[in-house]
Write an enzyme that holds these catalytic residues in place. Sequence first.
Site, PDB file in Angstrom:
ATOM      1  CD  GLU A 102      -2.520   2.519   1.719  1.00  0.00           C
ATOM      2  OE1 GLU A 102      -1.128   3.588   0.962  1.00  0.00           O
ATOM      3  OE2 GLU A 102      -2.117   2.119   3.124  1.00  0.00           O
ATOM      4  CB  CYS A 113      -1.625   7.014   2.624  1.00  0.00           C
ATOM      5  SG  CYS A 113      -2.689   5.448   4.110  1.00  0.00           S
TER       6      CYS A 113
END
Length: 999
Positions: free
Chosen positions: A755, A789
């Site tokens: 990720e 994020c």
Amino acid sequence: MNSDELNVKIRARGQEFFKSISGEAPSIFNKGWWTGKVMDWAMRNEDFKVQLFRFVDVLPYLNTSESLTKHIQEYFGGEGQDIPSVLKWGAKSSGWGGGLAGKLMAKSIRSNIESMAKQFIIGENIKQAQKSLNKLRKDNFAFAVDILGEATVSEAEGEQYKQSYLELLDGLASSQGSWKALGAEGDKDWGYAPKINVSIKPSALYSQARPSDFAGSVAGICRRLKPVALKAKEIGAHLCIDMEQYKFKDITIEVYKRLRADADLKDFHELAIVLQSYLVDTDNDLEELLSWSREQGLPIAIRLVKGAYWDYETVIAKQSGWKVPVYVVKAETDAAFERQSRKILENSDICYYACGSHNIRSIAAVMETAIELNVPEQRYEFQVLYGMAEPVRKGLLNVAKRVRLYSPYGEILPGMAYLVRRLLENTANESFLRQSFAEGTDTDKLLEDPVITAKNEKAARPPQEKPQGKVPPFVNESFADFTLLEEREAFPAAIKEVRNEMGGVYPLIINNKEVITDDRLTTVNPADPDEVVGHVCQASRQEVDQALNGAREALPMWRDLSPEDRANYLFKAADIARKDIFKLSAWQVLEVGKQWNQAHADVGEAIDFMEYYAREMLRLGTPRRMGRAPGEVNHLFYQSKGIAAVISPWNFPLAISCGMTSAALVTGNCVLYKPAGVASVIGYGLAEIYRQAGIPDGVFHYIPGRGRIIGDYIVEHPDVSLIAFTGSMEVGLRIVNKASVVYPGQLQVKRVIAEMGGKNATIVDDDADLDEAVLEVLYSAYGFQGQKCSACSRVIVLENIYDKFITRLVEAAKSVKIGPAEDPQCYMGPVVDKSAQEKILEYVDVARQEGSILYSSEVPDKGFYVPLTIVDGITPEHRIAQEEIFGPVLAVMKARDFDQAVEWANSTQFALTGAVFSRSPSNLEKARKDFRVGNLYLNKGSTGALVERQPFGGFKMSGVGSKTGGPDYLVQFLDPRCVTENTMRRGFAPIEEDDDWVA
């Protein structure tokens, strides 16, 4: 008088009341009018009711005929839409898009809904309000004026709200001399009550009010409310502090007590507070308030109401995992209202009572209880809402004389939110007014003792059966509930405890043994770099080899352990973390600068991962029968991949670390865990949790180390079968590249789960609710300093609403306090370390070159702080619109229409999260289809994904692999196998029940 005798009198009085208003109905239920027809349809058609109330909510934002007709078509003109006849002509007209018929109908609908809103509002300005109040007083009704609009997003708006009340009081003061006193001679209504009566919502005075900062919220509200109270005292008015959402309940009570006992207001006996009977806490709150009044020798006044946020409180509590604060059975609220009314009336010597209800049973109960207790009439009054229950208020005036109408005034925009609440109350299945005037429910039933009604309703509900001998279904860990004193106090206590432990040496943990190395990395408090959190031993390749040796030896045992046994280790670990949640949160506050709620949510997510993945392994651990052909049995099952390297980030230092490691462990892999350097002490805490849970030797290894020394070595090692990584795109792509190379002795193609971040956009449509959009964008962009994020780094606003949005956003940003995360007053804290600070400051310079800085905040001198920055004039070709910054820098982009907004939102190499604020069904559907990100939030901020509810992860350059916290995630850590057995012997095959062939 016993309760049975009193109940007889209450029912008798109630029957008299019903007879006195027989044949009358509130105007909202009058089917001879447009409103009555629409309300009647809404009560018979739930889908239409939802569409109607949503349309009413958005109506004030529809400023052009095109926008209005478009939304009417979307809400009411769909195929198969069941709508009342008063809407059918326009909604179905062939010229709807721009024809004369459609425009005329749209104008008619707007006019009728605005008229409906005005039915509940005494005016849009002071002049209109004064005219309405004059009429009310001529009809012998007193009033309580409330200024609409409680959604304050900035301190500028809070200050304006205060000024509006000062102006209102001045305006009313200029009029009161011309008002004749009601029901008496002299200057007071009924001989004792001020002519001017005003209600005020405390949270609207202070935009930064929140339960975690209890003391700061009380002080902030009092600072603005005291001048209003002094003005009310000066002109001889009555001032009532309204009660709002449950999260502000204790703050509001403390504000009331603080002001009531203020040296400048002790002699101001006209300061009142509202209590809500639907709250389970209210009995205790009332008891404590009355006791406080007696102890202080300060008379008080209470308006008691049933409560207007029942749906909201129930939904928020269930979403957050909290105990529902309201009674779930309507009759319990009615019973509480009677019980609490009696308590107030029993204390009428020190408490003036305002009974706020339209329920004839409740009104009758107050009347008869007051008579029984010999309460003087000048110690209580009755209040009803302006525009509602006209027959009740007229009948009440005939009997009680002392009737006050709660009378909101203000602009139509906030008025619509108030209207929706009133419509919900009127049309709810259990609404007294609906049952009385729309459905004609038998009066005997309506006048039944609510204690009996509640008992019968609860008895009729089927008991909830708990599954026996099974793992209970997954439920997310509860959010921190800072309305609870014990949770507010737990954080400072935990921070103090952690601070006393800081500064030590943290060893590696290999084969469940501590390993000390000479190389140390020192982590510090980013708000105060002089404060050392810990000295963390760093692994070299030698320690990595030790860990790999231990993992190889332990793998056969761990791999072949039953899924149930491995899951039980995670359940134990989750219990350990749950019991220590505040201390684990405190480490995050001090090592990476997470605010209280952010830190608590991080630990809660870690617990969720362990609980969810344990259950998922139980599901996947059962071999699955495949195929239906006779004469063979096929079973699909899984085995672990081998040794997993977990390389975790610092921004979710426990949650993401726990998610990746727990997934690897429960699927039977042995784990080498390398935490981010700046969050290594938090990583050590995770290792300790697993150790306490009894994870066997060799299965889990805590090996913090410098990336340049051990990073590539771990990734490239032939014994490592799987790498789970969360971090930057650059590092993630390097891992993918390195893992693609097969090294000598390597027996398996490495699996990479990565990720890698995002450049997330939020679209604000021109019909968006700005009260929500501004605050959600602010939180998504600057929560944890924009270091998520999923953080919003671009907000794309349609040009029609652009100026209004950025004005409110900038003011909201100016209102937040920046400082250490341990201080609950601080909305934003430091970034994680010096290198992050320097990189973000470079981007602030880029923003200054590419666009126009709308706001750049002041920051403390000491600590790794960077300014909260908002820049506009940005378009997709700018670096600020393309590159991940990972800090509190927000680019504002102006789009000409929704299509361009979606195009711009998709214009980066990332596809992680996104958000849309819109009340256009067609635009929401377009976003659902065309806004291509892994996690899209409609009318919600872009951060805060929850395990199982919102499986998290993106695509494009945002990462590779299935979503964390979702049903596919564990499969990545497993190798599937299928075993086929031929069950035929000499032409004979067992016949199974599901065989569909004929021999």
